[in-house]
Design an enzyme around this catalytic site. Structure first.
Site, mmCIF file in Angstrom:
data_model
loop_
_atom_site.group_PDB
_atom_site.id
_atom_site.type_symbol
_atom_site.label_atom_id
_atom_site.label_comp_id
_atom_site.label_asym_id
_atom_site.label_seq_id
_atom_site.Cartn_x
_atom_site.Cartn_y
_atom_site.Cartn_z
ATOM 1 N N VAL A 282 22.889 34.635 -61.164
ATOM 2 C CA VAL A 282 22.264 33.327 -60.909
ATOM 3 C C VAL A 282 21.645 33.301 -59.513
ATOM 4 O O VAL A 282 20.500 32.882 -59.325
ATOM 5 C CB VAL A 282 23.293 32.186 -61.077
ATOM 6 C CG1 VAL A 282 22.671 30.843 -60.718
ATOM 7 C CG2 VAL A 282 23.820 32.157 -62.509
ATOM 8 N N VAL B 16 8.859 18.505 -52.489
ATOM 9 C CA VAL B 16 9.882 17.948 -51.589
ATOM 10 C C VAL B 16 9.241 17.136 -50.465
ATOM 11 O O VAL B 16 9.770 16.110 -50.040
ATOM 12 C CB VAL B 16 10.738 19.100 -50.996
ATOM 13 C CG1 VAL B 16 11.606 18.608 -49.841
ATOM 14 C CG2 VAL B 16 11.606 19.724 -52.086
ATOM 15 N N GLY C 80 24.315 25.220 -68.383
ATOM 16 C CA GLY C 80 23.210 25.969 -67.777
ATOM 17 C C GLY C 80 21.950 25.170 -67.568
ATOM 18 O O GLY C 80 21.914 24.219 -66.780
ATOM 19 N N ILE D 279 20.400 23.110 -69.438
ATOM 20 C CA ILE D 279 20.231 21.820 -70.125
ATOM 21 C C ILE D 279 20.479 20.667 -69.153
ATOM 22 O O ILE D 279 21.546 20.577 -68.563
ATOM 23 C CB ILE D 279 21.213 21.680 -71.307
ATOM 24 C CG1 ILE D 279 21.053 22.844 -72.276
ATOM 25 C CG2 ILE D 279 21.021 20.350 -72.025
ATOM 26 C CD1 ILE D 279 22.101 22.870 -73.388
ATOM 27 N N GLY E 97 26.141 42.303 -74.864
ATOM 28 C CA GLY E 97 26.130 41.659 -73.540
ATOM 29 C C GLY E 97 26.326 40.156 -73.573
ATOM 30 O O GLY E 97 26.205 39.489 -72.546
ATOM 31 N N ASP F 31 36.668 27.982 -70.028
ATOM 32 C CA ASP F 31 35.331 27.632 -69.536
ATOM 33 C C ASP F 31 34.890 26.283 -70.119
ATOM 34 O O ASP F 31 34.439 25.386 -69.389
ATOM 35 C CB ASP F 31 34.360 28.755 -69.946
ATOM 36 C CG ASP F 31 32.918 28.456 -69.585
ATOM 37 O OD1 ASP F 31 32.550 28.657 -68.417
ATOM 38 O OD2 ASP F 31 32.160 28.024 -70.474
ATOM 39 N N LYS G 276 34.226 22.345 -68.328
ATOM 40 C CA LYS G 276 32.996 21.580 -68.555
ATOM 41 C C LYS G 276 33.299 20.228 -69.202
ATOM 42 O O LYS G 276 32.671 19.208 -68.873
ATOM 43 C CB LYS G 276 32.033 22.404 -69.423
ATOM 44 C CG LYS G 276 31.527 23.666 -68.700
ATOM 45 C CD LYS G 276 30.866 24.650 -69.656
ATOM 46 C CE LYS G 276 30.333 25.872 -68.913
ATOM 47 N NZ LYS G 276 29.908 26.945 -69.818
#
Ligand code: HSE
Length: 451
Positions: free
Chosen positions: A23, A42, A142, A144, A195, A209, A213
């Site tokens: 990431v 910005v 992720g 979304i 993977g 996990d 969340k």
């Protein structure tokens, strides 16, 4: 001087990146390659001040980042930053670095679901004390956009329920079990070879996990503190090919769901006290449900709110670029606040609803059992349900032959689907069924959701 010329020559905001794994690399690349657009959005340039890594000597020549920016000294990097992006993961050193960053006045963007689920309130408190932002869109599902919609877009509504497929690895495994008839272990091995699953898939397949969340989703949806250890959790390791086949026969599919509900705990006489039920477990849902069509490693979150009705958010729940998209969206938001003043929303836990035990959760069960085919058996089975106050919605019976020759026996397979009942009553019913002489085997038990 035009406004945009004025903006691009303004003093840059210093951005520190903590972590340069899958990431972090995508975040670094996007920060550099999209620098002009980010500056325009910005109102001030974003300057990458440094990237904290564990192994500075590693070849990162594929990244468009000046090698002198990589450092192992994360502590002094966060002291120089206006915005700190934390994508290291885990509890420490991430927590100490985030706390230090806020103390020095930096706003924080993190993807760290485990830390938020364990210690969200103290991070919020540190952000409030320092007058900075804490954003974490990438921590759940992720790419979304789901946390900001709940935290901001639905802030005027009453969220009733959030049903999420928030773990891509388990969704991939369950999808393969559904489409190929494979067992759990075979499907995991395939996921690892491609993977999709880690060499040690425990955090995913055991539901840790997804539970972290779920805690984050429930806290935001119900304005109530919910920590990861308050989430009831069952992974998918016990889901068998027979369970998946049983679901298929009901035109359902098995999914690992994160379920967050505003509900009522039933007490004496069925009187309810409001609370929240937060749980992660495999469940059958109809294929026709919007979550039933979520295939492969995709994520989706289905939200039901009083006024908005049903909403569905769908997309990629993991991966470098998808997760970096959510991180950069947060970076732009917090950077805009630093340019224009003000802050994003802080913690909202005013409702302070009790988190209910799993036994109080209202759900439905699908139960398959093999029984003797003789008079009175169906009555015995029905009595076990009745004695626990569980109402049967449907029952289907199919004759099956077991054994051969003199050992041949006539048995029946009963498939029972219940009406909604407290989970404690449903699981006690299953235990009672297992103890009946006429029941050879309870072959599949699965909760049913989404209908
Ligand atoms: N391991 C997670 C998944 C992604 O499989 O969805 C990170 O939360």
């Amino acid at each position: 001087m035009s406004e945009s010329e004025h903006e691009t020559t303004a003093e840059p905001l210093k951005v520190a990146l903590l972590g340069c794994g899958v990431v972090g690399s995508s975040v670094a690349r996007m920060l550099v390659e999209h620098a002009d657009d980010l500056t325009a959005r910005v109102g001030r340039p974003l300057h990458l001040e440094g990237v904290a890594v564990r192994r500075p000597g590693r070849d990162r020549s594929d990244l468009p980042v000046d090698p002198s920016l990589f450092t192992t000294d994360a502590e002094s990097l966060v002291e120089r930053a206006d915005i700190v992006i934390e994508v290291i993961g885990g509890i420490e050193p991430a927590r100490s670095l985030i706390q230090a960053a806020m103390k020095h006045g930096a706003s924080v963007v993190t993807a760290n679901k485990a830390l938020l689920a364990e210690d969200g309130p103290s991070l919020y408190a540190a952000a409030a004390d320092a007058g900075v932002d804490l954003y974490y869109e990438a921590a759940v599902a992720g790419a979304i956009p789901i946390l900001r919609p709940i935290r901001e877009s639905l802030a005027g509504d009453e969220v009733r329920r959030v049903l999420g497929i928030v773990n891509g690895t388990t969704n991939y495994v369950l999808d393969k079990m559904d489409t190929t008839g494979q067992g759990f272990h075979e499907a995991v091995e395939q996921a690892q070879a491609l993977g999709y699953a880690e060499a040690d898939p425990t955090a995913d397949v055991e539901g840790f996990d997804a539970a972290a969340k779920a805690a984050i989703l429930a806290s935001l949806a119900f304005h109530t503190r919910v920590s990861g250890d308050q989430v009831y959790r069952e992974g998918i390791t016990e889901v068998s090919a027979a369970d998946v086949q049983a679901a298929r026969e009901m035109d359902c599919v098995v999914k690992l769901l994160a379920i967050c509900e505003r509900t009522e705990a039933l007490g004496e006489g069925g009187v309810g006290t409001p609370g929240v039920s937060v749980r992660v477990h495999p469940a059958m849902i109809p294929r026709s449900h919007p979550l039933g069509g979520v295939r492969d490693a995709y994520n989706a979150v289905f939200v039901e709110a009083d006024a908005a009705g049903q909403l569905m958010f769908y997309g990629k729940g993991a991966g470098g670029d998808p997760t970096a998209s959510a991180v950069l969206g947060d970076v732009v938001a917090v950077a805009r606040h630093r340019v224009g003043g003000g802050r994003g929303p802080g913690e909202s836990a005013y409702a302070d609803l009790p988190v209910l035990d799993m036994g109080q959760a209202l759900t439905r069960y699908h139960i398959s059992l093999d029984v003797n085919d003789r008079p009175g058996v169906l009555a015995q089975v029905a009595t076990a349900f009745a004695e626990h106050g569980v109402s049967i919605e449907t029952v289907r019976q199919q004759l099956i032959e077991t054994g051969e020759g003199e050992d041949a026996q006539k048995q029946a397979r009963l498939v029972v689907v219940t009406h909604t009942a407290p989970d404690a009553a449903l699981s006690a019913t299953v235990e009672a069924l297992t103890g009946l002489d006429s029941v050879h085997e309870v072959t599949s038990v699965m909760r049913v959701e989404g209908s």
